[in-house]
Design an enzyme around this catalytic site. Structure first.
Site, PDB file in Angstrom:
ATOM      1  N   HIS A  58      39.858  38.435  36.260  1.00 38.77           N
ATOM      2  CA  HIS A  58      39.278  37.912  37.509  1.00 38.77           C
ATOM      3  C   HIS A  58      38.027  37.100  37.181  1.00 38.77           C
ATOM      4  CE1 HIS A  58      38.657  38.161  41.978  1.00 38.77           C
ATOM      5  NE2 HIS A  58      37.464  37.736  41.565  1.00 38.77           N
ATOM      6  N   HIS A  60      35.928  32.938  37.938  1.00 44.16           N
ATOM      7  CA  HIS A  60      35.806  31.699  38.713  1.00 44.16           C
ATOM      8  C   HIS A  60      35.318  30.593  37.783  1.00 44.16           C
ATOM      9  CE1 HIS A  60      36.393  33.464  42.773  1.00 44.16           C
ATOM     10  NE2 HIS A  60      35.959  34.565  42.151  1.00 44.16           N
ATOM     11  N   GLN A 153      38.606  29.916  49.378  1.00 48.28           N
ATOM     12  CA  GLN A 153      37.295  30.573  49.405  1.00 48.28           C
ATOM     13  C   GLN A 153      36.746  30.744  50.829  1.00 48.28           C
ATOM     14  OE1 GLN A 153      34.609  31.145  46.488  1.00 48.28           O
ATOM     15  NE2 GLN A 153      34.113  32.448  48.212  1.00 48.28           N
ATOM     16  N   HIS A 211      41.295  38.420  46.818  1.00 46.78           N
ATOM     17  CA  HIS A 211      39.979  39.019  47.024  1.00 46.78           C
ATOM     18  C   HIS A 211      40.137  39.877  48.274  1.00 46.78           C
ATOM     19  CE1 HIS A 211      38.660  35.829  44.366  1.00 46.78           C
ATOM     20  NE2 HIS A 211      37.386  36.190  44.467  1.00 46.78           N
ATOM     21  N   GLU A 214      36.099  42.980  49.922  1.00 48.02           N
ATOM     22  CA  GLU A 214      34.860  42.902  49.138  1.00 48.02           C
ATOM     23  C   GLU A 214      33.679  43.011  50.095  1.00 48.02           C
ATOM     24  OE1 GLU A 214      32.599  40.132  45.794  1.00 48.02           O
ATOM     25  OE2 GLU A 214      34.298  39.297  46.896  1.00 48.02           O
ATOM     26  N   ASP A 310      34.406  38.343  36.812  1.00 45.50           N
ATOM     27  CA  ASP A 310      34.131  37.675  38.079  1.00 45.50           C
ATOM     28  C   ASP A 310      33.364  36.371  37.891  1.00 45.50           C
ATOM     29  OD1 ASP A 310      34.255  37.201  40.774  1.00 45.50           O
ATOM     30  OD2 ASP A 310      32.814  38.718  41.358  1.00 45.50           O
ATOM     31  N   TRP A 316      26.818  33.006  42.313  1.00 48.73           N
ATOM     32  CA  TRP A 316      26.858  34.401  42.765  1.00 48.73           C
ATOM     33  C   TRP A 316      26.240  35.378  41.766  1.00 48.73           C
ATOM     34  CZ3 TRP A 316      31.079  31.077  42.872  1.00 48.73           C
ATOM     35  CH2 TRP A 316      31.438  30.608  44.146  1.00 48.73           C
TER      36      TRP A 316
END
Length: 433
Positions: A58, A60, A153, A211, A214, A310, A316
């Protein structure tokens, strides 16, 4: 007989010791003690651990290494990260995304990380990230397996063009159907998005990775819908629920119903210990909740739990280093998983388990598997997690593609050793052979 590569005197993750691994034509051709033969290159593991490569299930990659553009996330919160990504997206260029992604892949290879599943935002109508990462996937294919998830997203229904863009992305060659049901405007929209996304995957014969939940809200229960749709559409083994952080806030009675449903549907569960532990629980006073799904309980039910990183230096999460041992190390602590068997299971959650989620072929240390290996400066998997061990050699299809010098410290202390090697500090149980 002459081999291309021979790794001598290795410890393996299954606790075998003194093992030799012979490689020819990019494949493992022998795994046994005392192999005596010529080889183009011989590596003496010297009683250290040789493992399969790490896998990040996982990530990005479209955002990685973008920290500071157009500004820093000053609060370090998820909400500011989402806002910052909204500011960054219009500024993205294909060339910049490719350059950052390739730099990250260099770092990943140096850490023995040779397979990555990356979500890519499809809510930018230009699909800059999709185009860029499809190109990166082709550029790195000889040394890193990159799998892409079409990720709306801003919400499959909440974003006006997300549904159209997701289909466009899949048509362009993106591998997996993604989603974010808890970010839709209502719980009902979230449920409907799970249904629609799973139907798209079933129709196209694709995998699903959402996702999911979360949030700290215990009433966010889209994983229940995901388990239902997985069974209804015959998607068992092809579906992953990522994050699932609402699970840490659910009462035990509901969890006692939910966890068996997840196991029954054969859903892969993907916690992201580094990011989850800092992004969740932000509205709490004390006691503060942890941002992790119920990892030990899921594992006890036989659920395939695979850890993700992640993010790495993006809007983030301002930390990260492509080190999956760091991810396992955090999971050990946040999950109270400090028994010997639990630490070993956390190592599997960054190797064997994500390989199942990824659908990676030829992965393993056995005759016929791809000769993809990592020599770690540690005695066993527990020590590898404890030390976040150096990657002394990273091997892809039988060729060494990255090397790191051993960690040695020089001391200037009267009456003490001149040098120390931290990996030799591994504990030895009294009375053990």
């Amino acid at each position: 007989m002459t081999f291309d590569l021979l790794v001598k005197n290795a410890n393996l993750p299954d606790d075998r010791t003194g093992i030799d691994i012979a490689v020819s034509g990019g494949k493992i051709v022998a795994v046994e003690a005392g192999i005596s033969a010529e080889a183009g290159r011989v590596i003496d593991a010297g009683g250290k651990l040789v493992t399969v490569p790490f896998i990040d299930i996982h990530f990005h990659m479209d955002a990685t290494l973008s920290l500071g553009t157009p500004r820093l996330n000053r609060s370090g919160t998820l909400l500011e990260g989402i806002q910052l990504w909204g500011e960054l997206k219009p500024l993205l260029t294909k060339e910049a995304v490719i350059e950052r992604a390739l730099r990250y892949c260099d770092l990943a290879v140096s850490q023995g990380l040779l397979a990555v599943r990356s979500h890519v935002d499809v809510c930018d109508d230009r699909l800059v990230g999709v185009e860029a990462l499809l190109e990166v996937k082709d550029l790195v294919k000889d040394y890193l397996d990159l799998q892409l998830v079409a990720f709306p997203q801003d919400g499959f229904y909440r974003s006006p063009t997300a549904a159209k863009n997701l289909i466009r992305s899949l048509d362009m060659g993106v591998d997996v159907v993604g989603g974010i049901p808890h970010f839709e405007r209502t719980m009902e929209d979230g449920r409907l998005s799970v249904k629609a996304l799973c139907e798209i995957a079933a129709e196209r014969g694709l995998m699903v990775d959402l996702h999911c939940d979360e949030t700290d809200d215990p009433m966010s229960r889209h994983i229940e819908s995901l388990a239902y749709e997985t069974q209804r559409l015959g998607l068992k083994g092809r579906v992953a629920g990522s994050h699932l952080t609402s699970m840490h806030s659910m009462d035990n009675y509901y969890a006692s119903k939910l966890l068996p449903l997840i196991a029954e549907a054969e859903i892969h569960c993907v916690p992201n210990p580094l990011a989850n532990i800092v992004l969740q629980g932000r509205h709490d006073a004390y006691p503060k909740r942890r941002g992790m799904m119920r990892v030990p309980e899921l594992m006890a039910l036989g659920v395939n739990v695979a850890f993700g990183q992640d993010s790495c230096m993006d809007p983030w999460y301002s930390f990260g280093s492509a080190d999956m041992l760091e991810v396992a190390h955090m999971a050990v602590h946040t999950g109270h998983m400090t028994s010997r068997d639990a630490v070993k299971s956390c190592f599997k959650a960054i190797t064997e388990n994500p390989a199942k989620t990824f659908g990676l072929e030829g992965y393993g240390i056995a005759v016929g598997c791809n000769a993809d290996l990592v020599l770690l400066e540690a005695r066993d998997t527990i020590e590898a997690v404890r030390m976040k061990a150096n990657r002394l050699a990273v091997i892809r299809r039988g060729k060494v593609i990255a090397e790191t010098a051993p960690r040695t410290a020089t001391l200037s202390l009267q009456g003490r050793p001149a040098t120390i090697e931290p990996w030799r500090y591994a504990p030895v149980e009294a009375g053990a052979n």
